[in-house]
Design a protein around this motif. Structure first.
Motif, PDB file in Angstrom:
ATOM      1  N   ASP A  78       0.830  -1.199   0.000  1.00 35.54           N
ATOM      2  CA  ASP A  78       0.000   0.000   0.000  1.00 35.54           C
ATOM      3  C   ASP A  78       0.862   1.245   0.000  1.00 35.54           C
ATOM      4  OD1 ASP A  78      -1.383  -2.190   1.851  1.00 35.54           O
ATOM      5  OD2 ASP A  78      -2.938  -1.002   0.879  1.00 35.54           O
ATOM      6  N   TRP A  79       0.281   2.325  -0.507  1.00 35.48           N
ATOM      7  CA  TRP A  79       0.972   3.613  -0.478  1.00 35.48           C
ATOM      8  C   TRP A  79      -0.067   4.665  -0.100  1.00 35.48           C
ATOM      9  CZ3 TRP A  79       5.645   4.661  -3.954  1.00 35.48           C
ATOM     10  CH2 TRP A  79       6.178   5.939  -3.708  1.00 35.48           C
ATOM     11  N   VAL A  80       0.213   5.389   0.962  1.00 36.67           N
ATOM     12  CA  VAL A  80      -0.711   6.417   1.449  1.00 36.67           C
ATOM     13  C   VAL A  80      -0.140   7.777   1.074  1.00 36.67           C
ATOM     14  CG1 VAL A  80      -1.770   7.420   3.523  1.00 36.67           C
ATOM     15  CG2 VAL A  80      -1.344   4.934   3.397  1.00 36.67           C
ATOM     16  N   ALA A  81      -0.921   8.617   0.368  1.00 37.33           N
ATOM     17  CA  ALA A  81      -0.399   9.913  -0.078  1.00 37.33           C
ATOM     18  C   ALA A  81      -1.543  10.901  -0.314  1.00 37.33           C
ATOM     19  CB  ALA A  81       0.406   9.743  -1.366  1.00 37.33           C
ATOM     20  N   TRP A  82      -1.190  12.153  -0.360  1.00 37.23           N
ATOM     21  CA  TRP A  82      -2.134  13.244  -0.619  1.00 37.23           C
ATOM     22  C   TRP A  82      -2.673  13.126  -2.056  1.00 37.23           C
ATOM     23  CZ3 TRP A  82       0.262  18.640  -1.961  1.00 37.23           C
ATOM     24  CH2 TRP A  82      -0.752  19.554  -2.302  1.00 37.23           C
ATOM     25  N   GLY A  83      -3.982  13.059  -2.194  1.00 31.76           N
ATOM     26  CA  GLY A  83      -4.605  13.009  -3.516  1.00 31.76           C
ATOM     27  C   GLY A  83      -4.845  14.427  -3.997  1.00 31.76           C
ATOM     28  N   ASP A  84      -3.941  14.940  -4.820  1.00 27.52           N
ATOM     29  CA  ASP A  84      -4.084  16.340  -5.245  1.00 27.52           C
ATOM     30  C   ASP A  84      -4.384  16.478  -6.729  1.00 27.52           C
ATOM     31  OD1 ASP A  84      -1.543  15.578  -6.091  1.00 27.52           O
ATOM     32  OD2 ASP A  84      -0.720  17.594  -5.874  1.00 27.52           O
ATOM     33  N   GLY A  85      -4.658  15.350  -7.402  1.00 25.21           N
ATOM     34  CA  GLY A  85      -4.985  15.431  -8.831  1.00 25.21           C
ATOM     35  C   GLY A  85      -6.453  15.792  -9.013  1.00 25.21           C
ATOM     36  N   TRP A 113      -7.362  13.124   1.467  1.00 27.19           N
ATOM     37  CA  TRP A 113      -7.840  14.390   0.882  1.00 27.19           C
ATOM     38  C   TRP A 113      -7.514  15.544   1.822  1.00 27.19           C
ATOM     39  CZ3 TRP A 113      -8.528  12.510  -3.589  1.00 27.19           C
ATOM     40  CH2 TRP A 113      -9.113  11.269  -3.780  1.00 27.19           C
ATOM     41  N   LEU A 114      -7.053  16.635   1.263  1.00 23.07           N
ATOM     42  CA  LEU A 114      -6.759  17.823   2.074  1.00 23.07           C
ATOM     43  C   LEU A 114      -7.595  19.001   1.576  1.00 23.07           C
ATOM     44  CD1 LEU A 114      -2.818  17.673   2.186  1.00 23.07           C
ATOM     45  CD2 LEU A 114      -4.434  16.775   3.872  1.00 23.07           C
ATOM     46  N   THR A 115      -8.095  19.802   2.514  1.00 23.86           N
ATOM     47  CA  THR A 115      -8.833  21.005   2.119  1.00 23.86           C
ATOM     48  C   THR A 115      -7.817  22.067   1.681  1.00 23.86           C
ATOM     49  OG1 THR A 115      -8.684  22.001   4.309  1.00 23.86           O
ATOM     50  CG2 THR A 115     -10.580  20.541   3.908  1.00 23.86           C
ATOM     51  N   GLU A 118      -5.892  23.274   4.565  1.00 26.86           N
ATOM     52  CA  GLU A 118      -4.870  22.304   5.008  1.00 26.86           C
ATOM     53  C   GLU A 118      -3.637  22.357   4.101  1.00 26.86           C
ATOM     54  OE1 GLU A 118      -7.443  18.828   7.272  1.00 26.86           O
ATOM     55  OE2 GLU A 118      -7.372  18.821   5.087  1.00 26.86           O
ATOM     56  N   VAL A 119      -3.883  22.481   2.807  1.00 28.51           N
ATOM     57  CA  VAL A 119      -2.753  22.569   1.872  1.00 28.51           C
ATOM     58  C   VAL A 119      -1.932  23.822   2.190  1.00 28.51           C
ATOM     59  CG1 VAL A 119      -2.118  22.852  -0.566  1.00 28.51           C
ATOM     60  CG2 VAL A 119      -3.966  21.284   0.074  1.00 28.51           C
ATOM     61  N   THR A 120      -2.635  24.917   2.437  1.00 27.75           N
ATOM     62  CA  THR A 120      -1.943  26.180   2.735  1.00 27.75           C
ATOM     63  C   THR A 120      -1.114  26.069   4.010  1.00 27.75           C
ATOM     64  OG1 THR A 120      -3.741  27.377   1.705  1.00 27.75           O
ATOM     65  CG2 THR A 120      -2.341  28.652   3.179  1.00 27.75           C
ATOM     66  N   ASP A 121      -1.710  25.494   5.044  1.00 27.32           N
ATOM     67  CA  ASP A 121      -1.041  25.550   6.355  1.00 27.32           C
ATOM     68  C   ASP A 121      -0.116  24.357   6.636  1.00 27.32           C
ATOM     69  OD1 ASP A 121      -2.305  27.914   6.769  1.00 27.32           O
ATOM     70  OD2 ASP A 121      -3.989  27.047   7.870  1.00 27.32           O
ATOM     71  N   TYR A 122      -0.505  23.190   6.165  1.00 25.65           N
ATOM     72  CA  TYR A 122       0.345  22.009   6.408  1.00 25.65           C
ATOM     73  C   TYR A 122       1.455  21.897   5.349  1.00 25.65           C
ATOM     74  CZ  TYR A 122       1.381  17.280   4.651  1.00 25.65           C
ATOM     75  OH  TYR A 122       1.994  16.201   4.077  1.00 25.65           O
ATOM     76  N   TYR A 123       1.107  22.000   4.055  1.00 25.40           N
ATOM     77  CA  TYR A 123       2.111  21.788   3.004  1.00 25.40           C
ATOM     78  C   TYR A 123       2.927  23.066   2.736  1.00 25.40           C
ATOM     79  CZ  TYR A 123       4.112  21.207  -1.657  1.00 25.40           C
ATOM     80  OH  TYR A 123       4.980  21.205  -2.728  1.00 25.40           O
ATOM     81  N   TYR A 124       2.211  24.141   2.317  1.00 23.35           N
ATOM     82  CA  TYR A 124       2.957  25.382   2.046  1.00 23.35           C
ATOM     83  C   TYR A 124       3.440  26.016   3.348  1.00 23.35           C
ATOM     84  CZ  TYR A 124       1.487  25.189  -2.800  1.00 23.35           C
ATOM     85  OH  TYR A 124       1.305  24.798  -4.108  1.00 23.35           O
ATOM     86  N   GLY A 125       2.705  25.783   4.431  1.00 24.63           N
ATOM     87  CA  GLY A 125       3.029  26.410   5.710  1.00 24.63           C
ATOM     88  C   GLY A 125       4.096  25.656   6.491  1.00 24.63           C
ATOM     89  N   TYR A 126       3.655  24.763   7.401  1.00 26.09           N
ATOM     90  CA  TYR A 126       4.638  24.167   8.313  1.00 26.09           C
ATOM     91  C   TYR A 126       5.738  23.372   7.585  1.00 26.09           C
ATOM     92  CZ  TYR A 126       6.539  23.223  12.780  1.00 26.09           C
ATOM     93  OH  TYR A 126       7.395  23.239  13.847  1.00 26.09           O
ATOM     94  N   SER A 127       5.341  22.596   6.565  1.00 27.47           N
ATOM     95  CA  SER A 127       6.358  21.769   5.894  1.00 27.47           C
ATOM     96  C   SER A 127       7.378  22.629   5.156  1.00 27.47           C
ATOM     97  CB  SER A 127       5.698  20.806   4.896  1.00 27.47           C
ATOM     98  OG  SER A 127       4.817  19.945   5.570  1.00 27.47           O
ATOM     99  N   ASN A 128       6.863  23.591   4.383  1.00 26.31           N
ATOM    100  CA  ASN A 128       7.770  24.279   3.463  1.00 26.31           C
ATOM    101  C   ASN A 128       8.146  25.715   3.826  1.00 26.31           C
ATOM    102  OD1 ASN A 128       8.476  22.173   1.631  1.00 26.31           O
ATOM    103  ND2 ASN A 128       6.323  22.177   0.988  1.00 26.31           N
ATOM    104  N   SER A 158      -4.298  12.528  10.375  1.00 29.11           N
ATOM    105  CA  SER A 158      -5.084  11.877   9.304  1.00 29.11           C
ATOM    106  C   SER A 158      -4.226  10.882   8.531  1.00 29.11           C
ATOM    107  CB  SER A 158      -5.596  12.893   8.282  1.00 29.11           C
ATOM    108  OG  SER A 158      -6.242  13.943   8.911  1.00 29.11           O
ATOM    109  N   PHE A 159      -3.008  11.276   8.184  1.00 29.23           N
ATOM    110  CA  PHE A 159      -2.120  10.356   7.451  1.00 29.23           C
ATOM    111  C   PHE A 159      -1.803   9.140   8.318  1.00 29.23           C
ATOM    112  CE2 PHE A 159      -1.415  13.758   4.438  1.00 29.23           C
ATOM    113  CZ  PHE A 159      -1.087  13.115   3.263  1.00 29.23           C
ATOM    114  N   GLY A 160      -1.544   9.413   9.617  1.00 25.92           N
ATOM    115  CA  GLY A 160      -1.202   8.325  10.528  1.00 25.92           C
ATOM    116  C   GLY A 160      -2.339   7.311  10.627  1.00 25.92           C
ATOM    117  N   GLU A 161      -3.567   7.817  10.731  1.00 30.99           N
ATOM    118  CA  GLU A 161      -4.716   6.907  10.829  1.00 30.99           C
ATOM    119  C   GLU A 161      -4.865   6.081   9.550  1.00 30.99           C
ATOM    120  OE1 GLU A 161      -7.849   9.640  11.774  1.00 30.99           O
ATOM    121  OE2 GLU A 161      -7.182   9.780  13.882  1.00 30.99           O
ATOM    122  N   ALA A 162      -4.708   6.758   8.406  1.00 25.95           N
ATOM    123  CA  ALA A 162      -4.845   6.049   7.123  1.00 25.95           C
ATOM    124  C   ALA A 162      -3.789   4.950   7.013  1.00 25.95           C
ATOM    125  CB  ALA A 162      -4.714   7.030   5.972  1.00 25.95           C
TER     126      ALA A 162
END
Ligand code: G6P
Length: 515
Positions: A78-85, A113-115, A118-128, A158-162
């Motif tokens: 299995d591979w768990v990842a952000w579905g952004d397509g 799935w990220l809102t 979430e994309v703004t704050d988790y991906y563009y924000g804390y991560s990057n 959410s990723f951890g649970e998935a």
């Protein structure tokens, strides 16, 4: 130029050749008998729409996803990842899963799935805007915002649970990178007995003095200590992490054994330099003959009869692209005899463009290219060719093969796989690799010409030295580099990491192997 995961060309791409039947629970890549559940921010396959509204799939081209895809194809799992397509949700089932690759289903992609927030704050924000600059020692670029942290926490959950949902007692959950410092905790809470977790940190890890600058430094380190095994590219990053772990209350660090004792558990921390699929790169490059090269060069106005230097990067402020162009400018100033005799090809891909610092670096690179071309260009020679089209695998490895020099000059880089790809593609053994002393790859690739990207004069001198090197020396250096890259390839890395993951920490201590 679009921004897609397929354009993240600073790493490498999957092997189509490694064909083995995927059979869950048998195998495998590292000699263990475990199912894999990979967790990464980027997904390996992205579904979108073509111009006629039909669903199309983007295959991985670069980045760590492209490297791991053939591994999971081989092992199944299995591979768990952000579905952004755009069409990702259309093709998934009620469990948010889709079998991939689409034409040869080998494993399950579970999309998270990220809102937009979430994309703004988790991906563009804390991560990057926090972890990326922090780990690259660029504290001045860190932007701390409480909502970035809160969202990073909830998205990690959410990723951890998935991931925990997909795991069985035979699973190794293999988490990738800095997007998920906190997910291991969630996973551990509901992981079936017998399963284990490994995390590989693909970027540098700074000193505790730097890391502790961010308000949640301790929680981040603690989060990572919920893994059974934690991997870094080089020993320096591992040692820095051990220093951070030692700074926390309630931990005991055994540096010699590379373990941290915490909460009654033993966490192993090791250095595993990542490699590339050297064999596939070499055979693809070998098939890209002079004729194919003349055609590609013609497409971009490169004279195939002059010397060519190449740079391949995401447009990121850590990659040192303006510094590289500055060094080339100095080189052409100091060595006018090379005007008209060397063309530099910069292949760039847009990245994280919603962050102003990334937008600025893209503009800066364009301005630098224009400046140098205006200054030295003639009716018959363009000093710098800036390629922002997508190049397919054949073209990219062909470009590497037919380039006389590669300029790999990051200001800081966890590993930098372009350096290894270039060496793997040098099937004629006649190119010269110039490599920043601040790239993780530098620790392994001794025969490269070392550069300090901050020293414009030193870098310009190194370009001249590389162009003037005798054939015997060039061949000697490149042969050794190519051998090293082949011996420590992608498969060797996967095997090392997964073998270490399956080893009992006590046996490890007794055996004395330095993971
Ligand atoms: C680096 C990171 C990867 C990331 C890649 C591309 O290599 O280590 O985790 O996927 O950059 O960046 P992006 O933000 O586009 O995924």
């Amino acid at each position: 130029m679009s921004e897609t995961p397929a354009e993240a060309v600073d790493d490498f791409r999957p092997s189509a050749e490694n064909e083995m039947e995927p059979t869950r629970g048998t195998r495998r890549a590292g000699g263990t008998e475990r199912d894999l559940v990979v967790v990464s921010n980027r997904e390996p396959y992205q579904h979108g729409y073509d111009a006629d509204g039909g669903v199309v799939v983007d295959e991985p081209v670069g980045g760590l996803t492209a490297g791991l895809d053939p591994v999971v194809q081989r092992t199944g799992g299995d591979w768990v990842a952000w579905g952004d397509g755009e069409a990702d949700a259309v093709v998934t089932d009620e469990d948010d899963c889709v079998a991939v690759p689409p034409d040869d289903e080998r494993y399950t992609l579970r999309r998270v799935w990220l809102t937009d927030d979430e994309v703004t704050d988790y991906y563009y924000g804390y991560s990057n805007r926090v972890l990326w600059p922090l780990c690259h020692d660029l504290v001045g670029r860190v932007e701390v915002e409480p909502r970035y942290w809160e969202t990073y926490e909830s998205v990690n959950e959410s990723f951890g649970e998935a991931a925990a949902e997909r795991a069985t007692e035979d699973s190794t959950v293999w988490i990738q990178d800095y997007h998920f410092c906190l997910a291991p905790k969630t996973i551990r809470e509901s992981l079936p007995e017998g399963a284990n977790t490994v995390q590989f940190w693909h970027i540098p890890w700074p000193s505790w003095e730097t890391f502790r600058v961010v308000p949640h430094a301790g929680e981040l380190v603690e989060g990572l200590l919920a893994n059974d095994l934690l991997g870094f590219h080089v020993e320096r990053y591992r040692d820095n992490f051990l220093d951070c772990a030692a700074a926390l209350d309630g931990t005991r660090v055994d540096r010699e054994a590379g373990v941290v004792h915490v909460d009654g558990r033993t966490v192993r921390v090791g250095a595993f330099p990542m490699g590339v699929d050297a064999e596939r790169i070499a055979s693809t490059a070998a098939n890209f003959d002079q004729h194919a090269w003349a055609h590609l060069a013609g497409t971009y106005g490169i004279d195939p009869n002059v010397a060519v230097a190449v740079g391949v990067d995401r447009l990121d402020y850590t990659k040192g692209i303006p510094e590289r162009i500055g060094a080339l400018e100095r080189f052409w100033e100091d060595h006018p005899e090379w005007r008209g005799e060397l063309t530099f090809v910069q292949k760039s891909s847009h990245s994280r463009s919603r962050i102003p610092a990334y937008e600025r670096i893209a503009e800066e690179v364009t301005a630098a290219v224009d400046r140098v071309n205006d200054r030295f260009g003639t009716a018959t020679w363009q000093p710098i060719v800036h390629v922002d089209d997508h190049l397919d695998q054949r073209e990219l490895y062909g470009l590497y093969r037919h380039s006389d020099l590669a300029l790999v000059s990051p200001l800081k880089d966890g590993m930098n796989l372009v350096a290894k790809e270039y060496a793997a593609a040098q099937v004629d053994d006649d190119g010269v690799l110039l490599l920043s002393e601040f790239a993780g790859a530098h620790e392994e690739l001794d025969e490269a010409v070392q550069i300090n990207p901050h020293s414009r004069d030193g870098f310009a001198t190194a370009i001249h030295r590389a162009l003037s090197m005798s054939t015997v020396e060039r061949r000697r250096r490149m042969r050794s580099l190519r051998e090293r890259v082949r011996d420590n390839d992608l498969d060797a890395w996967v095997t090392d990491v997964l073998d270490a993951a399956s080893r009992d920490p006590e046996a490890l201590r007794a055996g004395g192997r330095d993971v």
